[in-house]
Design a protein around this motif. Sequence first.
Motif, PDB file in Angstrom:
ATOM      1  N   GLY A 446       0.803  -1.215   0.000  1.00 15.47           N
ATOM      2  CA  GLY A 446       0.000   0.000   0.000  1.00 15.47           C
ATOM      3  C   GLY A 446       0.837   1.267   0.000  1.00 15.47           C
ATOM      4  O   GLY A 446       0.309   2.377  -0.075  1.00 15.47           O
ATOM      5  N   GLU A 447       2.147   1.110   0.051  1.00 13.55           N
ATOM      6  CA  GLU A 447       3.051   2.258   0.096  1.00 13.55           C
ATOM      7  C   GLU A 447       3.077   2.980  -1.244  1.00 13.55           C
ATOM      8  O   GLU A 447       3.102   2.360  -2.312  1.00 13.55           O
ATOM      9  CB  GLU A 447       4.454   1.772   0.447  1.00 13.55           C
ATOM     10  N   LYS A 448       3.059   4.297  -1.202  1.00 15.41           N
ATOM     11  CA  LYS A 448       3.172   5.086  -2.420  1.00 15.41           C
ATOM     12  C   LYS A 448       4.651   5.301  -2.718  1.00 15.41           C
ATOM     13  O   LYS A 448       5.377   5.893  -1.912  1.00 15.41           O
ATOM     14  CB  LYS A 448       2.443   6.414  -2.263  1.00 15.41           C
ATOM     15  N   ILE A 449       5.075   4.798  -3.867  1.00 22.62           N
ATOM     16  CA  ILE A 449       6.496   4.881  -4.228  1.00 22.62           C
ATOM     17  C   ILE A 449       6.648   5.703  -5.496  1.00 22.62           C
ATOM     18  O   ILE A 449       6.054   5.393  -6.533  1.00 22.62           O
ATOM     19  CB  ILE A 449       7.090   3.476  -4.429  1.00 22.62           C
ATOM     20  N   LYS A 450       7.425   6.749  -5.418  1.00 15.94           N
ATOM     21  CA  LYS A 450       7.665   7.608  -6.572  1.00 15.94           C
ATOM     22  C   LYS A 450       8.486   6.843  -7.612  1.00 15.94           C
ATOM     23  O   LYS A 450       9.502   6.229  -7.269  1.00 15.94           O
ATOM     24  CB  LYS A 450       8.408   8.870  -6.136  1.00 15.94           C
ATOM     25  N   PRO A 451       8.055   6.842  -8.868  1.00 14.18           N
ATOM     26  CA  PRO A 451       8.808   6.106  -9.904  1.00 14.18           C
ATOM     27  C   PRO A 451      10.072   6.853 -10.323  1.00 14.18           C
ATOM     28  O   PRO A 451      10.196   7.338 -11.455  1.00 14.18           O
ATOM     29  CB  PRO A 451       7.796   6.011 -11.051  1.00 14.18           C
ATOM     30  N   ASP A 452      11.006   6.931  -9.403  1.00 13.68           N
ATOM     31  CA  ASP A 452      12.255   7.631  -9.674  1.00 13.68           C
ATOM     32  C   ASP A 452      13.388   6.908  -8.958  1.00 13.68           C
ATOM     33  O   ASP A 452      13.504   6.947  -7.730  1.00 13.68           O
ATOM     34  CB  ASP A 452      12.169   9.084  -9.203  1.00 13.68           C
ATOM     35  N   PHE A 453      14.229   6.259  -9.736  1.00 18.24           N
ATOM     36  CA  PHE A 453      15.382   5.550  -9.183  1.00 18.24           C
ATOM     37  C   PHE A 453      16.661   6.092  -9.819  1.00 18.24           C
ATOM     38  O   PHE A 453      17.644   5.368  -9.985  1.00 18.24           O
ATOM     39  CB  PHE A 453      15.231   4.040  -9.413  1.00 18.24           C
TER      40      PHE A 453
END
Length: 586
Positions: A446-453
């Motif tokens: 359920g964690e919101k993860i920014k698509p930036d690696f």
Amino acid sequence: MDFNILNKINTPDDVKKLNTAELKELASDIREALLRKVSTKGGHFGPNLGMVEATIAMHYVFNSPVDKIVYDVSHQSYPHKMLTGRKNAFTNPEEYHSVTGYTSQHESEHDFFTIGHTSTSVSLACGLAKARDVKGEKGNVIAVIGDGSLSGGEAYEGLNNAAELGNNMIIVVNDNDMSIAENHGGLYKNLKLLRETKGQAENNFFKTLGLDYVFVDGHDIEALIETFSKVKDIDHPIVVHMYTIKGKGYDKAVENKEPFHYTMPFDLETGKLLGDFSAETYISILSNFLEENARRDKKVVGITAATPSFMGLNSLRTPEFKDQYIDVGIAEEHAIALASGMASQGAKPVAVFMSSFIQRTYDQLSQDLAINNNPALIVVNAGGISGADVTHLGLFDIPLISNIPNIVYLAPTSKEEYLAMLQWGLDQQEQPVVVRTPSAEVVSTGEKIKPDFSKLNTYKKVAQGNKVAIIGLGAFFKLGQEVKKHLKETTGIDATLINPRFITGLDENMLNSLVEDHEVVITLEDGLLNGGFGEKIARFYGDKDVKVLNFGATKEFTDSVPVEELYTRYHLTKELIVDDIKSALK
């Protein structure tokens, strides 16, 4: 059914004693045995059903094992096994697991190679023929190729070389108008023309290579026997092109060739798979991701090497995405180079492979993709330690891919990370990105993860502790959580837990920060230890006062060993890992 004729067959010599009526009854027996076993245990189904008459005819005419038969991929070798002393593995449920799903020289003198990958039979048979010739021996060498294997590069190389052998070499092309999925490529247009003209068309791919050629109905036993008798002991290379029906003998497999290529256990009456397959999987997540992005951006193109269903590309096999889906056939090498070329011009290719199959692409990953640093997105499915057969192990992708410069290899631990990594890999334009699909059940946080690696090799410290640090890569992050909990319960030690995310590099700042208050660092990876992720960590700590324990698979070929047994062998249970940590702390 009592298998009246099949029960009398113990060696190929017994096949030669049968009359035409008995040979046809034998074909019925073999098909019934295939139906019973595969519906119960699963396996390659359609290809074997289509190969029954041809296998009977070959063993009626040729003298195996003096005459050597090599089966491409082994998808078509079940009838061969039944006629070469292994019928009980198909007729007696108690012996269903006594043979592998592939040819194996360890099982029978009638098999010459352990084969599970495609397009190899002609090359291997060329080797057998050359060895025969230089040793001054006699005998026929027969390569059986089909099920789309002609689309693989090695098949072309083998055919090209076979034409120059100048001695006995018989190439049986089992043309069932299918690969695993539908066929793609110009060659198959020519095969269609040859089928329609019964081999009489002037435009003939095989003849252009300098190979002799003959066409035959692949289900007519009498015609097959006549054809094989004519080419037996031939003094030059020849192609026997036969047309067969994939799935013949089971209507549902004929009507639905792709799902019945390889199948899990199913109900014979309805054709429906046994078991509940309604749960969300990472493959279904990937499929939805591709559909959404392809609809939003016409530059997004999905690429498969003949395995769209298994790889999550079914969502693009519709008229809506006809220009955004490419099946290159069984040609993984081409798929990587194709993706690199597309990415160099601003397209957004997404090429998806099984871990076991991406092994064929090493040169293209290095030379065509990484050196040119083109931002293609590659997805690796079915990677990890498993109970698979020896030819389909998913152990080797981490050492293979993670040690090529310029490539960023990511290991998500959850659905949310998976989607974020896929999105970043698709949108970024800096380098090739590979995402390793977790091999476990879907984990959703359920964690919101920014698509930036873009901040490369930055690990995520999930929990701060002391004395012991646990670095759990990808699917084994969950195992890391279990180890942390068990360690706390049994020793009181509250370990640090790290999700590295990046397979290809080290977070030196984080690793250095562990030195002051950690005595042991452990790494967990769902793959081969040699050349793997953990060894990079161990090398980093080589000159520091920290013990490193690497947990993963030993360098070995395993063949259908239950995964629970492998986990015990490799100390990949929370109990065994904690025991090893205790020993290291002493």
